[in-house]
Write a protein that holds these residues in place. Structure first.
Motif, PDB file in Angstrom:
ATOM      1  N   LYS A  19       0.645   5.437   2.946  1.00  0.00           N
ATOM      2  CA  LYS A  19       0.719   6.359   4.071  1.00  0.00           C
ATOM      3  C   LYS A  19       2.166   6.794   4.175  1.00  0.00           C
ATOM      4  O   LYS A  19       3.056   5.966   4.382  1.00  0.00           O
ATOM      5  N   GLY A  20       2.403   8.059   3.981  1.00  0.00           N
ATOM      6  CA  GLY A  20       3.784   8.537   4.011  1.00  0.00           C
ATOM      7  C   GLY A  20       4.585   7.877   2.911  1.00  0.00           C
ATOM      8  O   GLY A  20       4.196   7.879   1.749  1.00  0.00           O
ATOM      9  N   ASN A  21       5.693   7.264   3.284  1.00  0.00           N
ATOM     10  CA  ASN A  21       6.586   6.627   2.317  1.00  0.00           C
ATOM     11  C   ASN A  21       6.407   5.107   2.322  1.00  0.00           C
ATOM     12  O   ASN A  21       7.287   4.368   1.931  1.00  0.00           O
ATOM     13  N   ALA A  48       9.875  -8.271  -3.237  1.00  0.00           N
ATOM     14  CA  ALA A  48      11.058  -7.410  -3.140  1.00  0.00           C
ATOM     15  C   ALA A  48      11.790  -7.348  -4.480  1.00  0.00           C
ATOM     16  O   ALA A  48      12.224  -6.276  -4.914  1.00  0.00           O
ATOM     17  N   ALA A  49      11.918  -8.481  -5.150  1.00  0.00           N
ATOM     18  CA  ALA A  49      12.572  -8.501  -6.463  1.00  0.00           C
ATOM     19  C   ALA A  49      11.769  -7.711  -7.486  1.00  0.00           C
ATOM     20  O   ALA A  49      12.342  -7.002  -8.319  1.00  0.00           O
ATOM     21  N   ARG A  50      10.458  -7.824  -7.426  1.00  0.00           N
ATOM     22  CA  ARG A  50       9.581  -7.116  -8.372  1.00  0.00           C
ATOM     23  C   ARG A  50       9.731  -5.605  -8.218  1.00  0.00           C
ATOM     24  O   ARG A  50       9.591  -4.856  -9.182  1.00  0.00           O
ATOM     25  N   PHE A  51       9.984  -5.152  -6.990  1.00  0.00           N
ATOM     26  CA  PHE A  51      10.083  -3.717  -6.703  1.00  0.00           C
ATOM     27  C   PHE A  51      11.526  -3.265  -6.458  1.00  0.00           C
ATOM     28  O   PHE A  51      11.745  -2.187  -5.917  1.00  0.00           O
ATOM     29  N   ALA A  52      12.487  -4.052  -6.871  1.00  0.00           N
ATOM     30  CA  ALA A  52      13.901  -3.725  -6.623  1.00  0.00           C
ATOM     31  C   ALA A  52      14.255  -2.334  -7.145  1.00  0.00           C
ATOM     32  O   ALA A  52      15.023  -1.602  -6.499  1.00  0.00           O
ATOM     33  N   ARG A  58      12.294  -2.564   3.244  1.00  0.00           N
ATOM     34  CA  ARG A  58      11.770  -3.805   3.814  1.00  0.00           C
ATOM     35  C   ARG A  58      10.447  -4.146   3.126  1.00  0.00           C
ATOM     36  O   ARG A  58       9.672  -3.257   2.795  1.00  0.00           O
ATOM     37  N   VAL A  59      10.231  -5.437   2.919  1.00  0.00           N
ATOM     38  CA  VAL A  59       8.960  -5.951   2.414  1.00  0.00           C
ATOM     39  C   VAL A  59       8.476  -6.988   3.430  1.00  0.00           C
ATOM     40  O   VAL A  59       9.193  -7.936   3.731  1.00  0.00           O
ATOM     41  N   THR A  60       7.280  -6.777   3.947  1.00  0.00           N
ATOM     42  CA  THR A  60       6.704  -7.678   4.941  1.00  0.00           C
ATOM     43  C   THR A  60       5.390  -8.236   4.408  1.00  0.00           C
ATOM     44  O   THR A  60       4.555  -7.480   3.902  1.00  0.00           O
ATOM     45  N   ASP A  75       8.218  -0.691   2.706  1.00  0.00           N
ATOM     46  CA  ASP A  75       8.713   0.516   3.365  1.00  0.00           C
ATOM     47  C   ASP A  75       9.644   1.299   2.454  1.00  0.00           C
ATOM     48  O   ASP A  75      10.428   0.721   1.703  1.00  0.00           O
ATOM     49  N   GLU A  76       9.550   2.617   2.570  1.00  0.00           N
ATOM     50  CA  GLU A  76      10.429   3.551   1.851  1.00  0.00           C
ATOM     51  C   GLU A  76      10.375   3.331   0.340  1.00  0.00           C
ATOM     52  O   GLU A  76      11.404   3.347  -0.330  1.00  0.00           O
TER      53      GLU A  76
END
Length: 123
Positions: A19-21, A48-52, A58-60, A75-76
């Motif tokens: 949804k969005g970004n 977060a490291a996998r998607f660095a 932010r990763v929740t 996010d983003e």
């Protein structure tokens, strides 16, 4: 007994959306006995490291223990959003495959619970 390194998709499957970004990726254990090791290894920091390279702000992680599942919100991470991105592969659905390749450690005793062809038990 030794642990074996396998890709996450052997222990879990995923569902995604965007949804969005913002992208969300759910990780669902193939078997309830695999849940504790997913909970321990598939953390906010690991994701977060996998998607660095995508630079999420932010990763929740939202844990759903009754379902042996977790949902990650990144996010983003979609280059401005599906409609704004020049990247043809910016949909959140494409990102689940990247997460499902995450290497995890599985104790040899749990190898029979993994999806896919049987793995050889280490000595």
């Amino acid at each position: 007994m030794h642990d074996v390194t396998v890709p996450l998709y052997r222990a879990a499957h995923g569902r995604t959306g965007d949804k969005g970004n913002r992208s969300n990726i759910s990780v669902i254990a193939w078997h309830p006995e695999l849940w504790p090791l997913l909970l321990a290894q598939v953390t906010e920091a690991a994701v977060a490291a996998r998607f660095a390279h995508r630079q999420p702000t932010r990763v929740t992680r939202h844990v759903l223990p009754r379902l042996q599942a977790m949902n990650f919100v990144l996010d983003e991470v979609l280059d401005g959003g599906v409609n704004d991105a020049l990247n043809l592969d910016s949909h959140g659905k494409a990102l689940s495959f990247l997460l499902l390749e995450l290497p995890i450690q599985v104790p040899a005793a749990l190898l029979p619970l993994l999806a896919g062809p049987p793995l050889e038990q280490p000595d």
